[in-house]
Design a protein around this motif. Sequence first.
Motif, PDB file in Angstrom:
ATOM      1  N   VAL A 101      39.115  37.886  29.002  1.00 12.21           N
ATOM      2  CA  VAL A 101      39.322  38.347  30.372  1.00 12.21           C
ATOM      3  C   VAL A 101      38.295  37.689  31.292  1.00 12.21           C
ATOM      4  CG1 VAL A 101      39.302  40.344  31.922  1.00 12.21           C
ATOM      5  CG2 VAL A 101      40.299  40.552  29.635  1.00 12.21           C
ATOM      6  N   TYR A 102      37.018  37.709  30.878  1.00 11.15           N
ATOM      7  CA  TYR A 102      35.963  37.108  31.695  1.00 11.15           C
ATOM      8  C   TYR A 102      36.204  35.613  31.888  1.00 11.15           C
ATOM      9  CZ  TYR A 102      33.344  41.428  30.856  1.00 11.15           C
ATOM     10  OH  TYR A 102      32.957  42.737  30.809  1.00 11.15           O
ATOM     11  N   LYS A 103      36.596  34.936  30.814  1.00  7.22           N
ATOM     12  CA  LYS A 103      36.824  33.491  30.902  1.00  7.22           C
ATOM     13  C   LYS A 103      37.966  33.168  31.860  1.00  7.22           C
ATOM     14  CE  LYS A 103      35.161  32.383  26.228  1.00  7.22           C
ATOM     15  NZ  LYS A 103      35.548  31.931  24.876  1.00  7.22           N
ATOM     16  N   THR A 104      39.057  33.931  31.747  1.00  6.93           N
ATOM     17  CA  THR A 104      40.205  33.676  32.625  1.00  6.93           C
ATOM     18  C   THR A 104      39.853  33.944  34.082  1.00  6.93           C
ATOM     19  OG1 THR A 104      41.688  34.324  30.817  1.00  6.93           O
ATOM     20  CG2 THR A 104      42.630  34.202  33.025  1.00  6.93           C
ATOM     21  N   VAL A 105      39.135  35.045  34.327  1.00  7.41           N
ATOM     22  CA  VAL A 105      38.720  35.368  35.694  1.00  7.41           C
ATOM     23  C   VAL A 105      37.868  34.244  36.267  1.00  7.41           C
ATOM     24  CG1 VAL A 105      37.268  36.899  37.083  1.00  7.41           C
ATOM     25  CG2 VAL A 105      38.885  37.873  35.445  1.00  7.41           C
ATOM     26  N   ALA A 106      36.920  33.736  35.474  1.00  9.70           N
ATOM     27  CA  ALA A 106      36.034  32.669  35.944  1.00  9.70           C
ATOM     28  C   ALA A 106      36.810  31.390  36.255  1.00  9.70           C
ATOM     29  CB  ALA A 106      34.961  32.394  34.896  1.00  9.70           C
ATOM     30  N   HIS A 107      37.852  31.104  35.457  1.00  8.33           N
ATOM     31  CA  HIS A 107      38.604  29.868  35.639  1.00  8.33           C
ATOM     32  C   HIS A 107      39.554  29.929  36.830  1.00  8.33           C
ATOM     33  CE1 HIS A 107      37.901  28.672  31.185  1.00  8.33           C
ATOM     34  NE2 HIS A 107      36.990  28.152  31.970  1.00  8.33           N
ATOM     35  N   VAL A 108      40.226  31.062  37.007  1.00  9.45           N
ATOM     36  CA  VAL A 108      41.296  31.118  38.009  1.00  9.45           C
ATOM     37  C   VAL A 108      40.854  31.672  39.358  1.00  9.45           C
ATOM     38  CG1 VAL A 108      43.011  31.382  36.176  1.00  9.45           C
ATOM     39  CG2 VAL A 108      42.137  33.417  37.339  1.00  9.45           C
ATOM     40  N   ALA A 126      37.889  41.777  40.855  1.00  9.30           N
ATOM     41  CA  ALA A 126      36.908  40.794  40.395  1.00  9.30           C
ATOM     42  C   ALA A 126      37.367  39.376  40.724  1.00  9.30           C
ATOM     43  CB  ALA A 126      36.688  40.949  38.892  1.00  9.30           C
ATOM     44  N   ILE A 127      38.653  39.115  40.546  1.00  3.63           N
ATOM     45  CA  ILE A 127      39.201  37.796  40.880  1.00  3.63           C
ATOM     46  C   ILE A 127      39.047  37.532  42.380  1.00  3.63           C
ATOM     47  CG2 ILE A 127      41.362  36.484  41.049  1.00  3.63           C
ATOM     48  CD1 ILE A 127      42.198  37.924  38.414  1.00  3.63           C
ATOM     49  N   HIS A 128      39.318  38.540  43.193  1.00  4.59           N
ATOM     50  CA  HIS A 128      39.166  38.391  44.645  1.00  4.59           C
ATOM     51  C   HIS A 128      37.697  38.163  45.022  1.00  4.59           C
ATOM     52  CE1 HIS A 128      39.742  39.108  48.940  1.00  4.59           C
ATOM     53  NE2 HIS A 128      38.769  39.997  48.889  1.00  4.59           N
ATOM     54  N   ASP A 161      63.425  34.076  37.597  1.00  2.00           N
ATOM     55  CA  ASP A 161      62.707  33.175  38.506  1.00  2.00           C
ATOM     56  C   ASP A 161      61.462  33.843  39.091  1.00  2.00           C
ATOM     57  OD1 ASP A 161      64.241  34.954  39.909  1.00  2.00           O
ATOM     58  OD2 ASP A 161      65.326  33.460  41.085  1.00  2.00           O
ATOM     59  N   LEU A 162      61.542  35.136  39.380  1.00  2.00           N
ATOM     60  CA  LEU A 162      60.372  35.856  39.885  1.00  2.00           C
ATOM     61  C   LEU A 162      59.315  35.996  38.791  1.00  2.00           C
ATOM     62  CD1 LEU A 162      58.851  37.436  42.025  1.00  2.00           C
ATOM     63  CD2 LEU A 162      60.152  39.475  41.367  1.00  2.00           C
ATOM     64  N   PHE A 163      59.771  36.252  37.571  1.00  2.00           N
ATOM     65  CA  PHE A 163      58.842  36.394  36.450  1.00  2.00           C
ATOM     66  C   PHE A 163      58.005  35.122  36.268  1.00  2.00           C
ATOM     67  CE2 PHE A 163      58.090  35.676  31.855  1.00  2.00           C
ATOM     68  CZ  PHE A 163      57.196  36.710  31.627  1.00  2.00           C
ATOM     69  N   PHE A 164      58.673  33.970  36.278  1.00  2.00           N
ATOM     70  CA  PHE A 164      57.939  32.723  36.084  1.00  2.00           C
ATOM     71  C   PHE A 164      57.085  32.375  37.293  1.00  2.00           C
ATOM     72  CE2 PHE A 164      61.429  31.915  32.948  1.00  2.00           C
ATOM     73  CZ  PHE A 164      60.608  31.921  31.829  1.00  2.00           C
ATOM     74  N   ARG A 165      57.505  32.820  38.474  1.00  2.00           N
ATOM     75  CA  ARG A 165      56.703  32.581  39.672  1.00  2.00           C
ATOM     76  C   ARG A 165      55.418  33.417  39.632  1.00  2.00           C
ATOM     77  NH1 ARG A 165      56.243  28.881  43.721  1.00  2.00           N
ATOM     78  NH2 ARG A 165      58.499  28.627  43.638  1.00  2.00           N
ATOM     79  N   LEU A 166      55.527  34.642  39.126  1.00  2.00           N
ATOM     80  CA  LEU A 166      54.349  35.507  39.018  1.00  2.00           C
ATOM     81  C   LEU A 166      53.441  35.092  37.870  1.00  2.00           C
ATOM     82  CD1 LEU A 166      56.017  39.010  39.517  1.00  2.00           C
ATOM     83  CD2 LEU A 166      54.481  37.866  41.115  1.00  2.00           C
ATOM     84  N   GLN A 167      54.058  34.636  36.787  1.00  3.83           N
ATOM     85  CA  GLN A 167      53.291  34.359  35.579  1.00  3.83           C
ATOM     86  C   GLN A 167      52.761  32.918  35.555  1.00  3.83           C
ATOM     87  OE1 GLN A 167      55.214  35.569  31.843  1.00  3.83           O
ATOM     88  NE2 GLN A 167      54.026  34.012  30.811  1.00  3.83           N
ATOM     89  N   VAL A 168      52.163  32.484  36.644  1.00  3.92           N
ATOM     90  CA  VAL A 168      51.480  31.192  36.636  1.00  3.92           C
ATOM     91  C   VAL A 168      50.304  31.283  35.673  1.00  3.92           C
ATOM     92  CG1 VAL A 168      50.211  29.529  38.033  1.00  3.92           C
ATOM     93  CG2 VAL A 168      52.227  30.675  38.976  1.00  3.92           C
ATOM     94  N   VAL A 169      49.540  32.378  35.791  1.00  9.51           N
ATOM     95  CA  VAL A 169      48.466  32.692  34.843  1.00  9.51           C
ATOM     96  C   VAL A 169      48.590  34.172  34.502  1.00  9.51           C
ATOM     97  CG1 VAL A 169      45.978  32.799  34.446  1.00  9.51           C
ATOM     98  CG2 VAL A 169      46.931  30.958  35.840  1.00  9.51           C
ATOM     99  N   THR A 170      48.481  34.497  33.223  1.00 14.38           N
ATOM    100  CA  THR A 170      48.563  35.891  32.780  1.00 14.38           C
ATOM    101  C   THR A 170      47.219  36.330  32.207  1.00 14.38           C
ATOM    102  OG1 THR A 170      50.915  35.678  32.261  1.00 14.38           O
ATOM    103  CG2 THR A 170      49.742  37.526  31.265  1.00 14.38           C
ATOM    104  N   VAL A 171      46.771  37.497  32.630  1.00 10.11           N
ATOM    105  CA  VAL A 171      45.533  38.086  32.115  1.00 10.11           C
ATOM    106  C   VAL A 171      45.902  39.373  31.389  1.00 10.11           C
ATOM    107  CG1 VAL A 171      43.231  38.932  32.665  1.00 10.11           C
ATOM    108  CG2 VAL A 171      44.279  37.166  34.095  1.00 10.11           C
ATOM    109  N   ARG A 172      45.554  39.467  30.120  1.00 13.59           N
ATOM    110  CA  ARG A 172      45.810  40.693  29.359  1.00 13.59           C
ATOM    111  C   ARG A 172      44.528  41.514  29.292  1.00 13.59           C
ATOM    112  NH1 ARG A 172      44.829  42.651  24.286  1.00 13.59           N
ATOM    113  NH2 ARG A 172      46.278  44.275  23.563  1.00 13.59           N
ATOM    114  N   VAL A 173      44.597  42.729  29.786  1.00 15.11           N
ATOM    115  CA  VAL A 173      43.449  43.629  29.751  1.00 15.11           C
ATOM    116  C   VAL A 173      43.587  44.520  28.510  1.00 15.11           C
ATOM    117  CG1 VAL A 173      42.091  45.321  31.011  1.00 15.11           C
ATOM    118  CG2 VAL A 173      43.406  43.601  32.266  1.00 15.11           C
TER     119      VAL A 173
END
Length: 322
Positions: free
Chosen positions: A45-52, A75-77, A191-203
């Motif tokens: 989670v931390y790594k993905t947040v730092a990257h994106v 945190a991402i914001h 189409d909405l699913f793939f538009r939202l799922q550019v990056v997925t973060v699993r908590v």
Amino acid sequence: ELKRMGGEAVARRKLAGTEEKALDPRKSVAEAAAIVGSAPAMLSVYKTVAHVAPTTATLLIVGESGTGKELVARAIHAKSPRANKPFVAVNCAALPESILESELFGHERGSFTGATATKRGLFEEAAGGTLFLDEIGEISPKMQVQLLRVLQEGEIRRIGATETIKVDVRVVAATNRDLKGELAAGRFREDLFFRLQVVTVRVPPLRERKGDIPVLVRHFMARHAERLGRPVPRVAPEVIEALEAYDFPGNVRELSHLVERSMLLSREGVVTAADLPSEVTRTWQGTSAAGTSGGALADDWPTLGVLDRRYIDRVLSRTGGN
């Protein structure tokens, strides 16, 4: 005289808080978005947040209810170039479709009964910042189409308006549903699913990061103590043992409620296992009883203080706290 002194003290504290925010507005944003924990399950989670965070990519945060998905979004914001702009959150499951549409896109005066004035939507309120759409899996097919258009075109149209409005907003969505299963059932647009799922973060759920329970307890103790205006109590060792033996179906949110409850019920500044609900201590008491039976007793060397607390806890449990 006491009222006057108290009023002056409160005024000074408010003034100090205002000055601190004025000097460093990012500090309050970062503090509100602090993610607590260092368990291995949280490292990704931390790594993905730092990257994106520094990018403008749309994100989808998945996880069970109560795991802290909004905290990850904050945190991402906070770590993005948009940190000084608004962070706006909306729970899509809490509003009917008609109200949600008006909340997100706004409406013109007279566009429907009760629309006595023009209203800006949340996409406009979050201009330059981040819009967090919680429980995105609950929105209707009509709303899915409208949201897809916003993500594709970067523009909205208020209800009753004829012109579109350009919006610069980063969208972060979250869900506790299996959206792939919703796709297969035809309830969510591909189409909405793939538009939202550019990056997925699993908590991860709390049961997968139980090593974080002690630090989370200290964090919630300090937070609730400040809010309740009382000193932070000490925590008996068996409290942590009992919490680590519990599965937490409500995850971190449930832990926060348990900590607040135990603080309110505690006496003499010490939280003990007796201050926890029976459904929390039941598993721990069963484990303790199994661990001290038969040959396992030779491996159990508690201090006299721990034995004393165990005995008192069992008596209170057997007598219903009387």
